[in-house]
Write a protein that holds these residues in place. Structure first.
Motif, PDB file in Angstrom:
ATOM      1  N   GLU B 199       0.820  -1.213   0.000  1.00 14.06           N
ATOM      2  CA  GLU B 199       0.000   0.000   0.000  1.00 14.06           C
ATOM      3  C   GLU B 199       0.859   1.271   0.000  1.00 14.06           C
ATOM      4  O   GLU B 199       0.502   2.274  -0.598  1.00 14.06           O
ATOM      5  N   VAL B 200       2.028   1.199   0.678  1.00 11.72           N
ATOM      6  CA  VAL B 200       2.910   2.361   0.707  1.00 11.72           C
ATOM      7  C   VAL B 200       3.594   2.532  -0.648  1.00 11.72           C
ATOM      8  O   VAL B 200       3.681   3.637  -1.184  1.00 11.72           O
ATOM      9  N   LEU B 201       4.042   1.422  -1.235  1.00 15.01           N
ATOM     10  CA  LEU B 201       4.683   1.511  -2.553  1.00 15.01           C
ATOM     11  C   LEU B 201       3.695   2.022  -3.600  1.00 15.01           C
ATOM     12  O   LEU B 201       4.064   2.803  -4.480  1.00 15.01           O
ATOM     13  N   ARG B 202       2.445   1.600  -3.480  1.00 12.57           N
ATOM     14  CA  ARG B 202       1.429   2.087  -4.430  1.00 12.57           C
ATOM     15  C   ARG B 202       1.302   3.606  -4.342  1.00 12.57           C
ATOM     16  O   ARG B 202       1.234   4.300  -5.357  1.00 12.57           O
ATOM     17  N   ALA B 203       1.289   4.114  -3.109  1.00  9.86           N
ATOM     18  CA  ALA B 203       1.181   5.569  -2.923  1.00  9.86           C
ATOM     19  C   ALA B 203       2.381   6.271  -3.556  1.00  9.86           C
ATOM     20  O   ALA B 203       2.232   7.317  -4.203  1.00  9.86           O
ATOM     21  N   MET B 204       3.568   5.679  -3.398  1.00 12.03           N
ATOM     22  CA  MET B 204       4.771   6.305  -3.960  1.00 12.03           C
ATOM     23  C   MET B 204       4.752   6.251  -5.485  1.00 12.03           C
ATOM     24  O   MET B 204       5.187   7.179  -6.170  1.00 12.03           O
ATOM     25  N   ARG B 205       4.257   5.151  -6.000  1.00 10.66           N
ATOM     26  CA  ARG B 205       4.143   4.996  -7.452  1.00 10.66           C
ATOM     27  C   ARG B 205       3.244   6.092  -8.033  1.00 10.66           C
ATOM     28  O   ARG B 205       3.549   6.704  -9.048  1.00 10.66           O
ATOM     29  N   GLN B 206       2.139   6.337  -7.336  1.00 10.16           N
ATOM     30  CA  GLN B 206       1.187   7.369  -7.735  1.00 10.16           C
ATOM     31  C   GLN B 206       1.874   8.736  -7.773  1.00 10.16           C
ATOM     32  O   GLN B 206       1.740   9.495  -8.724  1.00 10.16           O
ATOM     33  N   LEU B 207       2.642   8.989  -6.722  1.00  8.30           N
ATOM     34  CA  LEU B 207       3.369  10.254  -6.609  1.00  8.30           C
ATOM     35  C   LEU B 207       4.344  10.431  -7.770  1.00  8.30           C
ATOM     36  O   LEU B 207       4.435  11.501  -8.371  1.00  8.30           O
ATOM     37  N   ALA B 208       5.058   9.340  -8.097  1.00  5.16           N
ATOM     38  CA  ALA B 208       6.025   9.384  -9.194  1.00  5.16           C
ATOM     39  C   ALA B 208       5.304   9.658 -10.504  1.00  5.16           C
ATOM     40  O   ALA B 208       5.753  10.467 -11.324  1.00  5.16           O
ATOM     41  N   ALA B 209       4.143   9.013 -10.673  1.00  2.78           N
ATOM     42  CA  ALA B 209       3.377   9.197 -11.911  1.00  2.78           C
ATOM     43  C   ALA B 209       2.898  10.639 -12.032  1.00  2.78           C
ATOM     44  O   ALA B 209       2.767  11.170 -13.130  1.00  2.78           O
ATOM     45  N   ASP B 210       2.672  11.304 -10.890  1.00  4.64           N
ATOM     46  CA  ASP B 210       2.221  12.691 -10.909  1.00  4.64           C
ATOM     47  C   ASP B 210       3.363  13.671 -11.141  1.00  4.64           C
ATOM     48  O   ASP B 210       3.151  14.879 -11.151  1.00  4.64           O
ATOM     49  N   GLY B 211       4.575  13.154 -11.269  1.00  8.28           N
ATOM     50  CA  GLY B 211       5.686  14.032 -11.617  1.00  8.28           C
ATOM     51  C   GLY B 211       6.500  14.543 -10.454  1.00  8.28           C
ATOM     52  O   GLY B 211       7.318  15.450 -10.609  1.00  8.28           O
TER      53      GLY B 211
END
Lengths: 225, 268
Positions: B199-211
């Motif tokens: 769940e934490v990695l997913r949140a970070m992935r989202q952040l990365a995708a947002d730039g």
């Protein structure tokens, strides 16, 4: 019974003075103790650290009653003449500030270092970190010991009778000298002390429980706007 | 997008570390280490423990000082020194330290949430007290950020009522609330139970995708492989090699990288 009733007005007045003496000295001790604790967090700041350390060691290393005598009988020689009550507050406050500062210092140090790091990493300057993040946590840690000192101070305030502050014990002594009923009067004085100190200690225990973090629960949710 | 990232206004790298050297007494932890990170880039630092990864990202927001080298972040010079002459560590000045900490967020291995504040209050704390944003607006923003992290229903819970994964996502929200230009992640999943890592990695992935610009210290090789723009291998305080995840994982040039990857992928 009628005799006891005749003592009450002056003993109640004395109790009032004892409570005032305790509260003023405690406030003094808390404020100065917190300042000293903050200073002693940073040993590298020598110009503040060394004087603060000397203050604490001198105060903790000499008897409280000597400090009272000093404030009331010795200071006039230096041209400082204090009212007995003021001298009492000063001596008791200074004495307790030294002990409380050690409680505060160890409590502040007991807050995990990560709290400092997290708070600084979101841009909070030192004063804000201390006030908003560290002290609320350190305060909880310090509460039991501080409460203990508060009750000890309440009883130690009786020493101010030696510099003619007419607090509870001294009021009792005056009555006893007039009536020679030492047993009766000192028993009533003891009951008066207990009548304040025991509820205080219960109150402190309740406060401690109330502030315990693990008992905090999510508040009922406000309706989102 | 909830946070805003300044679109490349200048061409120089957002984060520049040059010849950074640091030792604890006789023990060198960073040796002539240089790294540039561009806006929007996700850089993952890998390497055996004790290789200086954590120390390095901690120097980037002044939690650690350096002995020599130069660090500049978003135009602010945090440290700039000649090689050590008097054995005095280089101390950043107060103002640039404050500026850099406002610019760069950090998420810690141990979450470090404020235990006496609720999740929402943790997130609001710096906006309200540092940025002086009105309580109401700050709370609204905090709820948005928590919602984005999938924590809308946990806003009024205290940290001890949350799981590790939830606490870490609150910590990420807390650093996002100051609109950082970059976020540093220091082994943020290492203290979590395995089932909470995702769940934490997913949140970070989202952040990365947002730039978001991110520097990530992690042992999650899958994350590095999928999310990193660049993987940097460190050992003994030095940069061993750097490259795209394909280069590093498929054909590492340095034997130390190959050995490290081997040990992580096949621990037995």
């Amino acid at each position: 019974m009628g005799e006891i009733a005749s003592w009450l007005p002056s003993l109640l007045t004395g109790l009032g003075v004892t409570v005032e003496l305790t509260v003023f000295s405690m406030v003094f001790g808390l404020v100065v103790g917190l300042v000293l604790a903050t200073i002693r967090l940073e040993p590298r700041n020598r110009w503040l650290y060394i004087p603060a350390t000397i203050y604490i060691e001198v105060i903790r290393g000499t008897p409280l009653i000597l400090q009272l005598f000093f404030a009331y009988f010795a200071l006039p020689a230096a041209g400082i003449r204090l009212d007995p009550f003021i001298a009492g507050v000063l001596a008791l406050g200074i004495n307790y500030s030294a002990y409380l500062s050690e409680v505060f210092r160890s409590s502040i140090k007991a807050v995990p270092h990560g709290q400092w790091e997290a708070a600084s990493s979101i841009g909070m300057p030192w004063v804000l970190v201390m006030w908003r993040i560290i002290l609320p946590q350190a305060g909880r840690i310090a509460l039991p010991a501080t409460g203990n000192y508060f009750i000890a101070l309440f009883k130690d305030s009786a020493l101010a009778s030696t510099i003619s502050v007419t607090e509870l014990l001294f009021s009792g002594q005056i009555l006893a000298a007039a009536s020679f009923n030492y047993f009766g009067i000192y028993a009533v004085v003891a009951v008066f002390y207990l009548a304040v100190s025991y509820p205080s200690s219960l109150g402190l225990r309740a406060l401690e429980r109330r502030l315990e973090l693990s008992r905090r629960k999510a508040r009922p949710k406000r309706v989102a706007a | 997008m909830v946070f805003t990232v300044d679109e490349a206004t200048n061409k120089s790298p957002l984060i520049q570390a040059k010849n950074v050297t640091k030792s604890y007494g006789d023990l060198p932890v960073l040796h002539d280490f240089s790294l540039d990170v561009d806006r929007g880039e996700v850089v993952v630092l890998i390497g055996p423990s004790g290789s200086g990864k954590t120390t390095f990202i901690r120097t980037l927001n002044g939690l650690e000082t350096i002995d020599s080298g130069r660090i500049s972040i978003n135009g602010t010079v945090l440290a700039d020194s000649k090689p050590l002459d008097k054995g005095k560590p280089h101390k950043p000045n107060h103002r640039s330290l404050q500026k850099v900490r406002l610019d760069v967020g950090m998420v810690f291995q141990q979450f470090n949430l404020f235990p006496h504040l609720t999740a929402a209050e943790n997130v609001m704390e710096a906006p309200v007290w540092v940025r002086k944003i009105p309580q109401k607006d700050a709370r609204k923003r905090a709820l948005e950020l928590l919602d984005r992290m999938g924590l809308a229903d946990r806003a009024d819970h205290y940290p001890h009522e949350l799981s590790g994964g939830q606490q870490q996502r609150v910590a990420i929200s807390r650093s996002l609330a100051m609109d950082p230009v970059a976020i540093l992640f220091d082994e943020v999943t290492s203290a979590l139970d395995p089932e909470l890592v995702g769940e934490v990695l997913r949140a970070m992935r989202q952040l990365a995708a947002d730039g978001m610009t991110m520097i990530v210290v992690t042992h999650e090789m899958q994350f590095a492989r999928q999310v990193a723009d660049r993987v940097v291998m460190m050992a003994s305080g030095r940069l061993v090699e750097a490259g795209t995840p394909e280069q590093i994982f498929a054909s590492p040039t340095d034997p130390r990288t190959a050995k490290f990857l081997q040990s992580v992928v096949h621990p037995q």
